[in-house]
Write a protein that holds these residues in place. Structure first.
Motif: not given
Length: 79
Positions: A35-36, A38-40, A42-44, A46
């Motif tokens: 999950v971490k 995936f979130k990183d 998604m942030k990268d 954008t």
């Protein structure tokens, strides 16, 4: 027809007996890492689109080379 608290407790006890606490801890840490990541990701993703220029830039020397390679499709269909 829903699950009551006792149903959930019995279900969790059965899961702990089958898998054991060590395996459940490993599964939890692997899931948290996924999950971490995936979130990183998604942030990268954008950040890269926000930093990119709106219009692509072209070098002066390569403009003549691309002009020779382009084909005007509308001109071919009109003739």
């Amino acid at each position: 027809m829903g699950f009551s608290t006792t149903h959930l407790i019995i279900f969790l006890v059965i899961i702990i007996v089958i898998f054991g606490t060590k395996k459940l801890r490993n599964i939890g840490s692997d899931l948290g890492g996924a999950v971490k990541g995936f979130k990183d990701g998604m942030k990268d993703g954008t950040d890269k689109t926000a930093d990119a220029p709106a219009a692509p830039t072209q070098q002066v020397g390569s403009a003549s080379a691309t002009a020779k390679e382009t084909i005007d499709v509308e001109a071919k269909t009109k003739a």
